[in-house]
Motif scaffolding. Structure first.
Motif, PDB file in Angstrom:
ATOM      1  N   ILE A  28       0.699  -1.183  -0.077  1.00 18.12           N
ATOM      2  CA  ILE A  28      -0.057  -0.049  -0.021  1.00 18.12           C
ATOM      3  C   ILE A  28       0.856   1.161  -0.271  1.00 18.12           C
ATOM      4  N   SER A  29       2.204   1.088   0.767  1.00 17.24           N
ATOM      5  CA  SER A  29       2.714   2.260   0.575  1.00 17.24           C
ATOM      6  C   SER A  29       3.673   2.707  -0.486  1.00 17.24           C
ATOM      7  N   ALA A  30       3.767   1.629  -1.270  1.00 21.54           N
ATOM      8  CA  ALA A  30       4.678   1.470  -2.522  1.00 21.54           C
ATOM      9  C   ALA A  30       3.623   2.312  -3.583  1.00 21.54           C
ATOM     10  N   ALA A  31       2.559   1.683  -3.394  1.00 18.16           N
ATOM     11  CA  ALA A  31       1.450   2.195  -4.421  1.00 18.16           C
ATOM     12  C   ALA A  31       1.257   3.644  -4.370  1.00 18.16           C
ATOM     13  N   ARG A  32       0.968   4.157  -2.941  1.00 17.75           N
ATOM     14  CA  ARG A  32       0.910   5.527  -2.591  1.00 17.75           C
ATOM     15  C   ARG A  32       2.301   6.283  -3.158  1.00 17.75           C
TER      16      ARG A  32
END
Length: 133
Positions: A108-112
């Protein structure tokens, strides 16, 4: 009787040193990081099922596939319907094709972070091509 060469002696010595080093590492009390664990040993949340959210006006969809990209459970990330290629590191962190030199604790952090780095640009479709030898 055949004599041992210097090269053979060095090979035996290097093998013995490696075996001793592995024995010392395996007997240490600190647990080794596993998939889903950060370098600090704390577990990292890997999404199960489906996550669907809107971040900075862009739609993120994350699903955990059965087989994944390299035969492991690598989540599939889509930003506005286009797939964001995600790769897992040995320490349990994640990198994407958009920000390849920065690791993130979870998908999720990577996508954001990819959305922030795109700065409103469209994500180009990722097309894997087979290499013919």
């Amino acid at each position: 009787m055949k004599k041992i060469t210097r090269r053979q002696a060095l090979g035996i010595g290097a093998g013995a040193a490696a075996a001793l080093g592995l024995t010392a590492c395996s007997s240490s009390s600190a647990p080794a990081p596993t998939a889903g664990a950060s370098a600090s040993g704390k577990p990292v949340a890997i999404p199960t099922g489906t996550i669907d959210e809107v971040y900075e006006g862009r739609r993120i969809q994350i699903t955990l596939g059965a087989g994944g990209h390299h035969g492991v459970g690598v989540p599939t990330i889509k930003i506005d319907g286009n797939e964001l290629h995600l790769m897992g590191n040995a320490d349990g962190s994640w990198v994407t094709v958009v920000n390849h030199y920065e690791s993130f604790p979870d998908p999720i952090s990577a996508a954001r972070a990819a959305i922030r780095d795109l700065q409103g640009a469209e994500l180009a479709p990722f097309i894997a091509k087979e290499v013919q030898l």
